[in-house]
Design an enzyme around this catalytic site. Structure first.
Site, PDB file in Angstrom:
ATOM      1  CB  ALA A 142      -0.942  -0.006   1.201  1.00  0.00           C
ATOM      2  CE1 TYR A 143       5.405   5.497   2.968  1.00  0.00           C
ATOM      3  CE2 TYR A 143       7.071   4.140   1.901  1.00  0.00           C
ATOM      4  CZ  TYR A 143       6.699   5.319   2.515  1.00  0.00           C
ATOM      5  OH  TYR A 143       7.619   6.328   2.664  1.00  0.00           O
ATOM      6  CB  SER A 144       5.364   0.206  -2.616  1.00  0.00           C
ATOM      7  OG  SER A 144       6.260  -0.268  -1.631  1.00  0.00           O
TER       8      SER A 144
END
Length: 224
Positions: A130-132
């Site tokens: 999700a962060y990436s």
């Protein structure tokens, strides 16, 4: 005197940028969910943003530094609400704040927008899908915005740091942190003041022929 808004400005990279820009003679106003900020602003809340921006008045520099790590787990274990929350802060937050500020910059014919992405947005970090993905979106957003604003006097650029020593990484699991640190050829994590020095230049008059660009600050990790 130039005036800057820094989201996520109460801690970590945002606080380091606030310290540096103030040393540069810029009037800095911090937005953060923390009560230590100049304005308590939640970047997921449009009304919160609009009220603060209206109170602050004309802004010359915007540093989008508010962000969260999101879920540390395999992609198939990520819950929809975790995914949505990560994007709501890291991507939609930048959309909301920038949209509120850009028209005034364009009208005045000068502005600098610097957004924080991550090497994760270029390489993809395991167990941080999700962060990436959210940081890849920040890169794409900034490349597009830079082209749209290219003839207005407003420049928009994005920074892609590798691991930086900040409280932000306290929520990253030790295994993930060890892995992404091992990818840095210099063999160390970065310092917040190193990123702030880059933000200082990107926010200045000296930066005049760069927009829609991605600036790596990665100790050699970046490969493209």
């Amino acid at each position: 005197m130039k005036r800057a808004i820094i989201t996520g400005g109460a801690s970590g990279l945002g606080a380091a940028c606030a310290l540096r820009l103030r040393a540069d003679g810029v009037e800095v106003i911090t937005f953060d969910v923390s009560t230590e900020a100049d304005y308590v602003v939640d970047v997921t809340d449009q009304q919160s943003i609009d009220d603060a921006v209206a109170t602050v008045g004309p802004v010359d520099i915007l540093v989008n530094s508010a962000g969260i790590v999101g879920p540390n787990k395999p992609f198939w274990e990520v819950q929809p609400e975790e995914w949505q929350r990560t994007f709501d802060v890291n991507v939609h937050g930048i959309f909301r704040v920038t949209k509120a500020i850009v028209p005034g910059m364009v009208e005045r014919g000068w502005g600098r927008i610097v957004s924080m992405a991550s090497m994760a947005g270029k390489d993809g970090n395991p167990n941080l899908s999700a962060y990436s993905a959210s940081k890849a979106a920040v890169i794409g957003l900034t490349k597009s915005l830079g082209k749209e604003l290219a003839k207005t006097g407003v420049l928009a650029n994005v920074i892609a740091p590798a691991v930086i020593e900040t409280p932000f990484n306290a929520t990253t699991s030790p295994e993930v942190l060890a892995h992404i640190t091992s990818l840095i050829p210099m063999g160390r994590v970065g310092r917040a003041e190193e990123v702030a020095a880059l933000v200082s230049w990107l926010s200045s008059e000296e930066c005049s022929f760069s927009t829609g660009a991605v600036y790596d600050i990665s100790g050699g990790r970046a490969t493209y």
